[in-house]
Design a protein around this motif. Sequence first.
Motif, PDB file in Angstrom:
ATOM      1  N   GLU A  90     -79.440  51.620 -48.236  1.00  0.00           N
ATOM      2  CA  GLU A  90     -79.120  50.535 -49.163  1.00  0.00           C
ATOM      3  C   GLU A  90     -78.644  49.338 -48.357  1.00  0.00           C
ATOM      4  O   GLU A  90     -77.693  49.433 -47.593  1.00  0.00           O
ATOM      5  N   LEU A  91     -79.323  48.209 -48.546  1.00  0.00           N
ATOM      6  CA  LEU A  91     -79.019  47.000 -47.772  1.00  0.00           C
ATOM      7  C   LEU A  91     -78.739  45.848 -48.714  1.00  0.00           C
ATOM      8  O   LEU A  91     -79.516  45.579 -49.622  1.00  0.00           O
ATOM      9  N   VAL A  92     -77.609  45.178 -48.485  1.00  0.00           N
ATOM     10  CA  VAL A  92     -77.258  43.972 -49.225  1.00  0.00           C
ATOM     11  C   VAL A  92     -77.156  42.843 -48.207  1.00  0.00           C
ATOM     12  O   VAL A  92     -76.386  42.922 -47.256  1.00  0.00           O
ATOM     13  N   VAL A  93     -77.964  41.804 -48.421  1.00  0.00           N
ATOM     14  CA  VAL A  93     -77.959  40.636 -47.543  1.00  0.00           C
ATOM     15  C   VAL A  93     -77.283  39.508 -48.313  1.00  0.00           C
ATOM     16  O   VAL A  93     -77.805  39.030 -49.318  1.00  0.00           O
ATOM     17  N   GLU A  94     -76.106  39.115 -47.845  1.00  0.00           N
ATOM     18  CA  GLU A  94     -75.352  38.073 -48.540  1.00  0.00           C
ATOM     19  C   GLU A  94     -75.897  36.695 -48.202  1.00  0.00           C
ATOM     20  O   GLU A  94     -76.680  36.523 -47.271  1.00  0.00           O
ATOM     21  N   SER A  95     -75.459  35.692 -48.938  1.00  0.00           N
ATOM     22  CA  SER A  95     -75.997  34.331 -48.814  1.00  0.00           C
ATOM     23  C   SER A  95     -75.764  33.718 -47.439  1.00  0.00           C
ATOM     24  O   SER A  95     -76.525  32.859 -47.010  1.00  0.00           O
ATOM     25  N   THR A  96     -74.750  34.164 -46.713  1.00  0.00           N
ATOM     26  CA  THR A  96     -74.441  33.594 -45.397  1.00  0.00           C
ATOM     27  C   THR A  96     -75.134  34.338 -44.255  1.00  0.00           C
ATOM     28  O   THR A  96     -75.015  33.930 -43.099  1.00  0.00           O
ATOM     29  N   ALA A  97     -75.862  35.407 -44.564  1.00  0.00           N
ATOM     30  CA  ALA A  97     -76.492  36.237 -43.528  1.00  0.00           C
ATOM     31  C   ALA A  97     -77.697  35.539 -42.914  1.00  0.00           C
ATOM     32  O   ALA A  97     -78.472  34.874 -43.604  1.00  0.00           O
ATOM     33  N   ARG A  98     -77.843  35.715 -41.591  1.00  0.00           N
ATOM     34  CA  ARG A  98     -78.991  35.216 -40.836  1.00  0.00           C
ATOM     35  C   ARG A  98     -79.476  36.377 -39.982  1.00  0.00           C
ATOM     36  O   ARG A  98     -78.815  36.760 -39.010  1.00  0.00           O
ATOM     37  N   ILE A  99     -80.629  36.951 -40.342  1.00  0.00           N
ATOM     38  CA  ILE A  99     -81.131  38.149 -39.679  1.00  0.00           C
ATOM     39  C   ILE A  99     -82.463  37.830 -39.003  1.00  0.00           C
ATOM     40  O   ILE A  99     -83.367  37.282 -39.630  1.00  0.00           O
ATOM     41  N   THR A 100     -82.561  38.185 -37.726  1.00  0.00           N
ATOM     42  CA  THR A 100     -83.806  38.048 -36.984  1.00  0.00           C
ATOM     43  C   THR A 100     -84.178  39.442 -36.496  1.00  0.00           C
ATOM     44  O   THR A 100     -83.548  39.960 -35.569  1.00  0.00           O
ATOM     45  N   GLY A 101     -85.150  40.064 -37.146  1.00  0.00           N
ATOM     46  CA  GLY A 101     -85.560  41.415 -36.774  1.00  0.00           C
ATOM     47  C   GLY A 101     -86.172  42.135 -37.958  1.00  0.00           C
ATOM     48  O   GLY A 101     -86.088  41.682 -39.101  1.00  0.00           O
ATOM     49  N   ASP A 102     -86.809  43.258 -37.686  1.00  0.00           N
ATOM     50  CA  ASP A 102     -87.458  44.043 -38.722  1.00  0.00           C
ATOM     51  C   ASP A 102     -86.428  44.807 -39.543  1.00  0.00           C
ATOM     52  O   ASP A 102     -85.380  45.214 -39.022  1.00  0.00           O
ATOM     53  N   VAL A 103     -86.747  44.995 -40.830  1.00  0.00           N
ATOM     54  CA  VAL A 103     -85.828  45.636 -41.766  1.00  0.00           C
ATOM     55  C   VAL A 103     -86.518  46.832 -42.411  1.00  0.00           C
ATOM     56  O   VAL A 103     -87.587  46.686 -42.999  1.00  0.00           O
ATOM     57  N   HIS A 104     -85.916  48.021 -42.278  1.00  0.00           N
ATOM     58  CA  HIS A 104     -86.398  49.247 -42.912  1.00  0.00           C
ATOM     59  C   HIS A 104     -85.346  49.646 -43.936  1.00  0.00           C
ATOM     60  O   HIS A 104     -84.172  49.788 -43.588  1.00  0.00           O
ATOM     61  N   TYR A 105     -85.757  49.850 -45.172  1.00  0.00           N
ATOM     62  CA  TYR A 105     -84.793  50.040 -46.260  1.00  0.00           C
ATOM     63  C   TYR A 105     -85.355  50.959 -47.332  1.00  0.00           C
ATOM     64  O   TYR A 105     -86.568  51.180 -47.404  1.00  0.00           O
TER      65      TYR A 105
END
Length: 139
Positions: A90-105
């Motif tokens: 379970e992944l929650v990405v908040e409004s301030t998050a900056r992610i560079t990379g692959d996401v498996h969920y």
Amino acid sequence: MFSKSSNSPRPASPTSATGAKNTPFSLIGGDVTITGNVAASVDLHIDGSVDGDIACAALVQGPDSRIAGHVTARTARLAGTVEGSITAEELVVESTARITGDVHYERISIEPGGRIDGRFAHKDSHGAELKLIANDSAA
């Protein structure tokens, strides 16, 4: 009047944040920088910087924190910068998050303003294959 009874309220303890009995959470403060991998069998809250992979039960990342490495967690709530891949049920990405990379969920939610620059892949927890089942009543 001043007796101790079992009905009196108890002060909040760090173990109550995890929901598990006798299991504390770990905190990496905003003034802490870790170079190397971090493994925790409990919940982990990061406000500082980690240059290395992270593996934990549940991850909460503060908005001013930075992670450079692979993140593996059952649940993750990300609000800071992540430079690396993420694997979470379970992944929650908040409004301030900056992610560079692959996401498996398995389950994901992204707040408006949250940014992910990478590929998304749904993680099938059962490893099941899709099979076509013939419907005999259709004939």
